[in-house]
Design a protein around this motif. Structure first.
Motif, mmCIF file in Angstrom:
data_model
loop_
_atom_site.group_PDB
_atom_site.id
_atom_site.type_symbol
_atom_site.label_atom_id
_atom_site.label_comp_id
_atom_site.label_asym_id
_atom_site.label_seq_id
_atom_site.Cartn_x
_atom_site.Cartn_y
_atom_site.Cartn_z
ATOM 1 N N ASN B 191 0.691 -1.336 0.091
ATOM 2 C CA ASN B 191 -0.097 -0.097 -0.188
ATOM 3 C C ASN B 191 1.558 1.539 0.189
ATOM 4 N N MET B 195 0.671 4.224 -2.693
ATOM 5 C CA MET B 195 0.483 5.655 -2.460
ATOM 6 C C MET B 195 1.517 6.475 -2.726
ATOM 7 N N GLY B 198 1.443 7.073 -6.270
ATOM 8 C CA GLY B 198 0.588 8.305 -6.816
ATOM 9 C C GLY B 198 1.108 9.383 -6.705
ATOM 10 N N LEU B 200 1.781 10.741 -3.009
ATOM 11 C CA LEU B 200 0.496 10.457 -1.625
ATOM 12 C C LEU B 200 1.959 10.232 -0.796
ATOM 13 N N ALA B 204 2.651 7.434 6.903
ATOM 14 C CA ALA B 204 1.782 6.071 8.034
ATOM 15 C C ALA B 204 1.607 4.718 7.832
ATOM 16 N N GLN B 205 2.254 4.855 6.781
ATOM 17 C CA GLN B 205 2.504 3.027 6.025
ATOM 18 C C GLN B 205 3.837 2.784 7.336
ATOM 19 N N TRP C 180 -10.270 1.038 12.722
ATOM 20 C CA TRP C 180 -9.547 1.930 11.951
ATOM 21 C C TRP C 180 -9.394 2.500 10.671
ATOM 22 N N TRP C 181 -10.163 1.470 10.152
ATOM 23 C CA TRP C 181 -10.844 1.323 8.642
ATOM 24 C C TRP C 181 -10.877 2.413 7.690
ATOM 25 N N THR C 183 -14.088 1.037 6.522
ATOM 26 C CA THR C 183 -14.582 0.858 5.379
ATOM 27 C C THR C 183 -16.357 0.116 5.827
ATOM 28 N N LEU C 184 -16.649 -0.686 4.983
ATOM 29 C CA LEU C 184 -17.991 -1.280 4.922
ATOM 30 C C LEU C 184 -18.236 -1.738 5.694
ATOM 31 N N ASN D 33 -3.017 9.804 8.663
ATOM 32 C CA ASN D 33 -4.851 9.096 8.383
ATOM 33 C C ASN D 33 -3.795 8.012 7.689
ATOM 34 N N LEU D 34 -3.714 7.373 8.286
ATOM 35 C CA LEU D 34 -4.043 5.789 7.962
ATOM 36 C C LEU D 34 -4.850 5.366 7.064
ATOM 37 N N MET D 35 -5.735 5.472 6.084
ATOM 38 C CA MET D 35 -6.982 5.936 5.178
ATOM 39 C C MET D 35 -6.913 4.547 3.490
ATOM 40 N N PHE D 36 -7.646 3.847 3.875
ATOM 41 C CA PHE D 36 -7.639 3.118 2.265
ATOM 42 C C PHE D 36 -8.708 3.927 1.700
ATOM 43 N N PHE D 37 -9.607 4.925 2.271
ATOM 44 C CA PHE D 37 -10.541 5.656 0.983
ATOM 45 C C PHE D 37 -10.517 7.463 1.848
ATOM 46 N N PHE D 38 -10.468 8.154 0.762
ATOM 47 C CA PHE D 38 -10.725 9.270 1.168
ATOM 48 C C PHE D 38 -12.188 9.485 1.076
ATOM 49 N N LYS D 47 -6.043 16.175 -2.246
ATOM 50 C CA LYS D 47 -5.589 14.993 -1.793
ATOM 51 C C LYS D 47 -5.614 13.689 -2.306
ATOM 52 N N ALA D 48 -6.889 13.244 -2.942
ATOM 53 C CA ALA D 48 -6.737 12.096 -3.541
ATOM 54 C C ALA D 48 -5.867 11.980 -4.779
ATOM 55 N N PRO D 49 -5.557 10.895 -4.987
ATOM 56 C CA PRO D 49 -4.988 10.158 -6.171
ATOM 57 C C PRO D 49 -5.593 11.572 -7.978
ATOM 58 N N ARG D 55 -11.036 4.733 -3.056
ATOM 59 C CA ARG D 55 -12.187 4.308 -2.621
ATOM 60 C C ARG D 55 -11.876 5.642 -2.110
ATOM 61 N N VAL D 104 -19.084 3.497 -0.536
ATOM 62 C CA VAL D 104 -17.644 3.317 -0.757
ATOM 63 C C VAL D 104 -18.435 3.095 -2.175
ATOM 64 N N ARG D 108 -11.977 6.305 -10.687
ATOM 65 C CA ARG D 108 -11.280 6.684 -10.955
ATOM 66 C C ARG D 108 -11.489 8.537 -11.139
#
Lengths: 217, 233, 268, 151
Positions: B191, B195, B198, B200, B204-205, C180-181, C183-184, D33-38, D47-49, D55, D104, D108
């Motif tokens: 990840n 990122m 891209g 970014l 964090a990772q 934490w994540w 998501t869904l 921010n450890l997020m897998f979505f925006f 901030k998004a790619p 996501r 969610v 792109r």
């Protein structure tokens, strides 16, 4: 079984190894049950028995490598499990596999042994002379014969500072001369206050040493 | 006189150093084997363009995952080497019976393993990343993730090998034990590279990977040592 | 008093006898709880304002997901106790829990997938909770495989216990993954610190089912333990005394029925 | 025996240090921010790619869903109560997709700022209640934010 401390080196305390009610079961077979013994400094314990009678299992249990199915091994009155490294710093073991790295030279093997324990009474040169490997320092162990490798494993005992030797068939692959040499070394070790536990198919010829025997079969 | 005493009582650090050196010498004397995991890494990665087609965009988006999965597998294949030969010739018994804490000795062996199998991946990975068309910006991050991640693979893997070293067919079981524990590293590392590609931020990772590394360094040697005791009993 | 009880329970023969006495009662309570929970959940509870009747899968999904974590923790704690204090029974608890835990994890994944399709629009997403639950399943399978691969069962038990302990790292990740994540997967419903955000009429059957599942685990682990104890202690006197005479008689009868030998010649 | 005990103490200290470091790094990771979505705000603030799929999560804005043609094309807006982002999606929407509902999406960003979704997943919240209760709750909170959307 009486010791007089005057015979010992001044800085060496008395040591003793005890087995209390040791039981070992392997694959539904009771190898030994309620085994008791005690040996102290200057004594040799010779464990005899036919193949499969549990000699190796017993030695491994005494080292703290194997698991017993009952009972306890004590070093100077304390359980070896509790002592851990405090027991291992007094112990040297030569097993079926001699623990020699074939890709290392004789010298490197002995250096490693010293690093893992404490350097002992003899220097590496002296030890190699005693086991008749003088001149082989820079030979890689895979070039040695089986008997020579066994001698090298025994040289490891001499260069480290361990008072308890546990030896599994130390004479395997050794010639008569080597056996005689080594019997002398055992005698010297016990004379200095050491303890030796060994299994052997050969009869042991140690003049002056106090040899106890246990027959497992 | 005092110096003599110091010379006589060798420290645990000394044992660590000697064991590390010994393992490196042993690996050096069997040079051909060092190259194997590295070659595996390279070949697996070159398989992907051949397998999924050489569309640049596809390859680029897959690159972080592909490189990391290949690194994972390469690390896993070489794991057996940490303890196997020592187990076979009885050196492992000697390690367990030494006067020093086994966890420290395990750490030395893992360090040697990482230097021989993990470090070369760091050197080769950027070249392969170029082949897969990964943007140059992500190159640095890729190397950092490998630097933080591959030691974790070796450390966690050591537990798995220690558990399976006594088994005759330990190989497949080893992968079953070790791969699930590798997944978090894989997720965060790939990840992060993704990122970075891209443009970014990835701190964090990378912090997560650093946390894994610290945790594995502090904790993994203990269960590995305990597992060795069990495997040898 | 409590400690003495534990010490006595740690002795396999005593445990074997006592657990044999408990089992029928536990089975009855478990069955009652599950039946009540099912009736409450499928018949009594109203349909959800958003999800309609589909939400009723919660009564299987959520308890089994809870159990998947719960059993793992039990397994690791028992493994740790077994390793540190050398209590055989604790090791056996650890290894007998693994297959049950794996089944619950699998159940949670499957029911979650069935629920996800109508609600989220997908069978599976790679979000934090689903992925970590899948890893949990792999961890269980690893423990089972390792235990099976080592011949000496005492060694196998210890090795499996170590692996279980190492895998514990995954538990907080699963537990907090939804927070934490983000998501869904939904956030926690019942275990929120303020009051649960589920209507009381829906909550009660859920708790009944959870209780029933816990008891089911207890029963299953007791049964597995009892057979494990018999197998491991087969050489001890108490097992021979318990099983031996009965077993020998049984075997003799079987042989008599199978062969045409004169029954009088078979007896001891 | 004493040096061994001391050595064990050292090792435990080193272990605790390692765990401490790990915890510190983990906390740092969660601060960044450890997020897998925006969120829509991230997208609006750039901030998004731009080049990659990502996501996007948010609430469907009330009254924003429109189906311009006979085909499966749907347009709607997502919000995080700060900024809005327009989304286009072609395909069948899940049951729970409604206005005011959390979703969610994965897709792109088009250069014109419209998010082209390849996948729309409906998120259900953690509240379970019978419809009547939900109805009465809605009436109570009609002036403020909906009760289920605390963010």
């Amino acid at each position: 079984m009486t010791f007089s401390s005057a015979d010992c080196e001044p800085d060496k305390p008395e040591y003793y190894l005890e087995a209390c009610d040791l039981t070992c079961v392997r694959d539904d077979q009771v190898l030994f049950d309620g085994l008791n013994f005690r040996i102290g400094s200057k004594q040799v314990l010779l464990i005899e028995g036919k193949n499969g009678s549990g000699k190796t299992s017993l030695l491994r249990i005494l080292c703290g490598l194997g698991l017993q199915d009952g009972g306890e091994v004590k070093w100077c009155g304390e359980s070896i499990e509790r002592l851990g490294a405090g027991y291992h710093q007094h112990l040297a073991y030569v097993g079926h596999h001699d623990g020699i790295k074939r890709d290392l030279t004789v010298l490197e093997n002995l250096h490693m042994a010293q690093a893992l324990d404490q350097p002992g009474r003899l220097t590496i040169d002296q030890a190699l002379e005693k086991v008749n490997l003088w001149g082989y320092e820079d030979v890689q162990a895979h070039a040695l014969s089986a008997g020579q490798r066994r001698r090298l494993a025994l040289a490891r005992l001499l260069v480290t500072d361990n008072c308890l030797w546990i030896l599994d068939e130390p004479f395997t692959a050794m010639d008569k001369e080597g056996i005689a040499d080594f019997e002398r070394l055992i005698a010297t070790h016990t004379a200095h206050g050491g303890l030796v536990v060994l299994t052997s198919h050969h009869s042991l010829n140690c003049d002056g040493a106090d040899v106890q025997r246990i027959d497992l079969s | 006189m005092k110096q003599v005493v110091c010379m006589k009582r060798r420290s645990t650090l000394n044992a660590f150093y000697f064991l590390l050196k010994r393992d490196l010498i042993l690996n050096f004397r069997r040079r051909a084997e060092i190259a194997n995991p590295l070659l595996f890494f390279v070949i697996v990665i070159t398989l992907f363009p051949l397998g999924v087609g050489a569309k640049p965009q596809l390859l680029q988006s897959m690159a972080p995952g592909v490189i990391w999965v290949a690194a994972l597998l390469a690390a896993m294949l070489s794991l057996d080497r940490i303890f196997r030969s020592d187990f076979e010739d009885g050196s492992l018994e000697q390690l367990l019976l030494s006067a020093h804490p086994v966890s420290v000795l395990v750490l030395a062996k893992v360090a040697a393993h990482w230097l021989v199998t993990g470090l070369p991946l760091l050197v080769v990975a950027p070249l392969l990343a170029v082949l897969l068309g990964l943007p140059v910006d992500a190159m640095g991050v890729l190397v950092v993730t490998l630097l933080l991640g591959t030691p974790v693979l070796s450390l966690v893997g050591a537990i798995g090998v220690a558990l399976t070293v006594g088994l005759r067919r330990g190989g497949i079981i080893l992968s079953l034990l070790v791969l699930p524990l590798y997944i978090p590293v894989l997720i965060f590392a790939s990840n992060a590279v993704d990122m970075a590609a891209g443009g970014l931020p990835v701190t964090a990772q990378l912090s997560m990977l650093a946390a894994f590394l610290a945790l594995a360094l502090a904790l993994a040697p203990w269960p590995a040592a305990a597992a060795l005791r069990i495997s040898l009993s | 008093m409590f400690m003495r009880f534990f010490h006595r329970m740690a002795s396999p023969p005593y445990f074997y006898v006592i657990s044999g006495r408990w089992l029928p009662w536990l089975a009855v309570i478990c069955l009652a709880l599950i039946l009540a929970g099912l009736y409450g959940g499928l018949v009594e509870a109203p349909a959800d304002y958003q999800q309609g009747d589909s939400f009723r899968i919660i009564y299987i999904h959520v308890p089994s997901a809870w159990m998947s974590l719960f059993i793992y923790v039990v397994m690791a704690v028992a493994g740790g106790i077994g390793l540190i204090w050398h209590i055989k029974l604790a090791e056996m608890v650890a290894v007998s829990s693994a297959p049950i835990g794996a089944s619950f994890t699998f159940l949670a994944l499957v029911t979650g997938s069935l629920w996800g399709k109508p609600m989220w629009g997908t069978w599976w997403v790679w979000d934090g909770r689903l992925t970590s639950e899948l890893i949990l399943l792999f961890l269980y399978l690893g423990v089972i495989a390792l235990y099976g691969a080592i011949d000496d069962k005492r060694r196998a038990g210890r090795a499996a216990a170590i692996l279980a302990l190492v895998g514990v790292v995954n538990i907080p990740i699963i537990h907090y993954s939804v927070e934490w994540w983000n998501t869904l997967h939904q956030g926690p419903t019942v275990t929120k610190f303020d009051k649960p955000s589920i209507h009381i009429s829906m909550l009660i059957p859920l708790l009944l089912m959870a209780g029933g599942f816990k008891l089911f685990y207890l029963i299953a682990v007791l049964m597995r333990l009892r057979s494990e104890i018999l197998e491991r202690e087969r050489n001890s006197k108490w097992v021979t005394a318990l099983v031996g005479s009965e077993d020998r008689r049984q075997k003799t009868e079987d042989r008599v029925q199978e062969s045409d030998v004169d029954p009088r010649r078979v007896g001891p | 025996m004493r040096p061994i005990r001391r050595q064990r103490l050292y090792l435990i200290i080193v272990m605790l240090l390692g765990i401490g470091t790990a915890v510190a790094f983990t906390l740092k990771a969660f601060n960044d921010n450890l997020m897998f979505f925006f969120s829509p705000s991230d997208v609006v603030m750039g901030k998004a790619p731009a080049r990659q799929a990502f996501r996007l999560g948010g609430m469907v804005v009330d009254g924003s869903v429109e189906r311009p043609g006979d085909d499966l094309l749907v347009r709607f807006k997502l919000t995080d109560y700060g900024k809005d982002v327009a989304v286009e999606y072609t395909g069948i929407l899940p049951d729970l997709f409604r206005e005011g509902q959390g979703v969610v999406t994965k897709g792109r960003l088009r250069p014109d700022g419209v998010f082209v979704a390849e996948e729309v997943l409906a998120k259900h919240d953690e509240n379970y209640m019978p419809p009547e209760v939900a109805g009465s709750l809605k009436k109570e909170t009609v002036a403020g934010r909906p009760a289920s959307e605390e963010k």
